[in-house]
Write a protein that holds these residues in place. Structure first.
Motif, PDB file in Angstrom:
ATOM      1  N   TYR A   1      12.365  60.499   1.637  1.00  7.96           N
ATOM      2  CA  TYR A   1      12.647  60.241   0.217  1.00  7.96           C
ATOM      3  C   TYR A   1      11.565  60.871  -0.651  1.00  7.96           C
ATOM      4  O   TYR A   1      11.854  61.606  -1.613  1.00  7.96           O
ATOM      5  CB  TYR A   1      12.733  58.739  -0.033  1.00  7.96           C
ATOM      6  CG  TYR A   1      12.735  58.369  -1.499  1.00  7.96           C
ATOM      7  CD1 TYR A   1      13.889  58.512  -2.269  1.00  7.96           C
ATOM      8  CD2 TYR A   1      11.576  57.882  -2.112  1.00  7.96           C
ATOM      9  CE1 TYR A   1      13.885  58.190  -3.626  1.00  7.96           C
ATOM     10  CE2 TYR A   1      11.563  57.544  -3.457  1.00  7.96           C
ATOM     11  CZ  TYR A   1      12.720  57.709  -4.209  1.00  7.96           C
ATOM     12  OH  TYR A   1      12.717  57.389  -5.552  1.00  7.96           O
TER      13      TYR A   1
ATOM     14  N   GLU B   1      17.644  60.192  -2.168  1.00 10.26           N
ATOM     15  CA  GLU B   1      18.207  58.853  -2.334  1.00 10.26           C
ATOM     16  C   GLU B   1      19.011  58.435  -1.102  1.00 10.26           C
ATOM     17  O   GLU B   1      18.975  57.276  -0.684  1.00 10.26           O
ATOM     18  CB  GLU B   1      19.092  58.810  -3.576  1.00 10.26           C
ATOM     19  CG  GLU B   1      18.333  58.951  -4.889  1.00 10.26           C
ATOM     20  CD  GLU B   1      17.473  57.735  -5.210  1.00 10.26           C
ATOM     21  OE1 GLU B   1      17.649  56.680  -4.550  1.00 10.26           O
ATOM     22  OE2 GLU B   1      16.621  57.847  -6.118  1.00 10.26           O
TER      23      GLU B   1
ATOM     24  N   GLU C   1      18.183  54.991   1.019  1.00  8.15           N
ATOM     25  CA  GLU C   1      19.189  53.944   1.234  1.00  8.15           C
ATOM     26  C   GLU C   1      19.396  53.707   2.726  1.00  8.15           C
ATOM     27  O   GLU C   1      19.559  52.566   3.177  1.00  8.15           O
ATOM     28  CB  GLU C   1      20.505  54.323   0.545  1.00  8.15           C
ATOM     29  CG  GLU C   1      20.438  54.239  -0.968  1.00  8.15           C
ATOM     30  CD  GLU C   1      19.951  52.875  -1.452  1.00  8.15           C
ATOM     31  OE1 GLU C   1      20.511  51.846  -0.997  1.00  8.15           O
ATOM     32  OE2 GLU C   1      19.002  52.843  -2.262  1.00  8.15           O
TER      33      GLU C   1
END
Length: 582
Positions: free
Chosen positions: A303, A315, A319
């Motif tokens: 990230y 992103e 996640e």
């Protein structure tokens, strides 16, 4: 004469020209110049690539002639440019040798040289120059391209090491150990883990962590169109392009519930054949806490690595990391062991503390969510470096390095504790390297000992980032000297780099492709006193000392295999030195 015949072999000049140059050379060695002889001495061990001008420069000499002086000879002019005395002789049990040291640190003139000792002859040639290790650094990264799965390597990018596509991995069966009783999935890409053709989440995430740490610390080290890979010229660093090729595969190994499957392999190791000829059915095998936590850490790092260049991809990685962390919290003690019908690399681990520490640290840094730091504070911090721990225990240091990179996010007392611990461990390693015969910081040689040398050097390198103590930089430089030739077997352990480097690594493509030279840029595992492959018929020197328990033999998986988690610290240390030694 051997030197000039080597020019013929390596540079495609005619044999007649090579012999002619050799004759001229021999006749030119007269007057006050040393009688150089015809052969390189196997008993002069030094960095076969070279030294930065301001670096410590030492060679180790196996003492058996009584010679007490040495000289440096310019490889072009044949003139003696420096003279010095060897240290007193000393016996060393680790190498089973009596050795002396030639110290030519004070000589810093850029150029190409040999070290010469009467009754020994010439050393292998080496350079003194700024950015002297850059070719090896770039070669270590390009080696990852050669390890790509599910891709053909075309001649435009791979040269003579071109090959057909192997292992598309678009029809991979679920093994019952995965928690699925039937069905198949697609999980292409990534890098072959080692000399075999399998892919492992633990040993993808760990190297990715080391490689991304370098990117975070020195973000402009490799530009676009540097490595000549298929993505070169796309406007993104070639380094990031190559990392993303592996990250994309790890993302495909996440189950719907957030947990990570442990590995993608055949049931047994394939034979020594090319990838496209290794056609055994492949399986998604196992699922566990360690793989999930290591994935959390590397994905959280991804990230930060990609946030400014590809926000949607960044992103996606974050996640995925969060989902895997939740799964690990719900399944905190799921250890992986090979099922009875699976014999490929296990990468098992029974102690998860270092994985929890690393995963939690990286999530905290990427999210700034203090709930992660509250969890992090509960884990005891152990600063001791232990040889052989590699992917089972070194993750704690990766977590510490990342945290120390972000002082602004840490309470002062926590930062001070980490800094103090790293500096104290670095001081211990510096002291050890100073008192060992080849200046490496380890004295226990296990499977992948070369990675232990480099992982120890990473700790000292980070200490140098905290405290610009020149002894730290020297220790890191000498660790690389060890890897590149200043060692008890006198090899540069990186394929394709140095006059004497491994030719018969345990690596299936290199064994099967019909090319004399192995795939370049790959790090051999190194001396291994346990010699686990003798039962398979591998022969070591009789009564080999620990530092000599290495053979350049294709079958020696215990000493001469290659592996992602060995190449990753090689790349890190080379990148560190290229940024800090010039």
């Amino acid at each position: 004469m051997k030197y000039f015949l080597a020019l013929f072999e390596k540079n495609n000049i005619s044999k007649f020209s090579a012999i002619f140059l050799g004759i001229i050379f021999l006749f030119s060695c007269k007057g006050e110049q040393p009688q150089l002889g015809n052969d390189y001495s196997e008993d002069i061990r030094l960095n076969q690539i070279g030294y930065y001008p301001n670096a410590i420069k030492k060679a180790v000499i196996v003492d058996h002639t009584g010679s007490s002086d040495f000289s440096l000879v310019d490889a072009i002019t044949k003139e003696v440019v420096f003279e010095g005395s060897l240290s007193d002789a000393k016996e060393w049990d680790l190498a089973g040798e009596r050795i002396r040291v030639a110290d030519f640190t004070s000589f810093s003139q850029a150029g190409s040289y040999h070290l010469y000792i009467k009754n020994f002859g010439l050393s292998y040639p080496f350079q003194i120059a700024n950015h002297v290790l850059k070719p090896v650094f770039l070669g270590s990264v390009k080696a990852l391209y050669y390890q790509r799965v599910s891709s053909a390597l075309d001649e435009a990018h791979a040269g003579i090491w071109k090959r057909a596509l192997g292992h598309p991995d678009d029809s991979v069966l679920y093994h019952p150990s995965s928690g699925r009783s039937s069905g198949f999935t697609s999980s292409p890409g990534g890098w072959y883990d080692a000399g075999d053709y399998n892919k492992y989440i633990v040993n993808a995430s760990f190297p990715l962590g080391q490689l991304m740490l370098l990117q975070e610390q020195y973000p402009n080290t490799i530009a676009d169109a540097t490595l000549n890979i298929p993505e070169s010229g796309n406007g993104l660093s070639d380094y990031l392009d190559e990392l993303r090729y592996e990250i994309n595969w790890t993302l495909s190994m996440q189950d719907e519930d957030g947990g990570l499957f442990h590995k993608l392999t055949a049931k047994n190791f394939e034979g020594m054949v090319m990838p496209d000829a290794a056609t055994s059915q492949r399986y998604i095998v196992g699922k566990g806490t360690v793989a999930s936590l290591d994935f959390v850490a590397s994905s959280a790092m991804a990230y930060r690595t990609f946030l400014n260049v590809d926000p949607p991809f960044a992103e996606k990685c974050l996640e995925a990391a969060k989902r895997a962390y939740v799964w690990a919290q719900e399944n905190p003690n799921m250890a992986y062991e090979n099922p009875e019908d699976i014999s490929t690399g296990e990468y098992g681990d029974k102690n998860f503390d270092d994985e929890w520490f690393w995963a939690t640290a990286e999530l905290f840094l990427s999210t700034s969510d203090t709930s992660y730091f509250n969890i992090l504070e509960k884990y005891p911090v152990d600063f001791y470096f232990k040889t052989g721990e590699s992917w089972t225990g070194y993750m704690k240091f990766l977590g510490m390095f990342s945290l120390l990179e972000h002082k602004e996010k840490l309470p002062n007392d926590y930062y001070a504790k980490l800094k103090k611990g790293i500096l104290e461990q670095a001081d211990f390693l510096v002291d050890k390297s100073t008192n060992l015969d080849y200046f490496q910081a380890i004295d226990d040689f296990q499977w992948g000992s070369n990675s232990d040398v480099l992982n120890a050097a990473m700790i000292v390198a980070y200490a140098y980032r905290l405290n610009r103590n020149p002894e730290y930089l020297t220790t890191v430089q000498q660790a690389m000297d060890y890897i590149l030739g200043t060692n008890a077997v006198g090899y540069s352990f990186v394929t394709g780099f140095g006059q004497k480097s491994p030719m018969f690594i345990h690596h299936r493509q290199s064994a099967a492709d019909g090319i004399v030279d192995p795939v370049p840029g790959l790090l051999s595992g190194g001396p291994n006193s346990r010699q686990q492959d003798t039962s398979e018929g591998v022969l070591y020197p009789e009564n080999a000392a620990p530092m000599k328990s290495w053979v350049d033999v294709e079958g020696s998986f215990a000493s001469n295999e290659i592996c992602l988690n060995w190449n990753a610290p090689l790349t890190y240390i080379l990148g560190f030195l290229e940024n800090e030694s010039n």
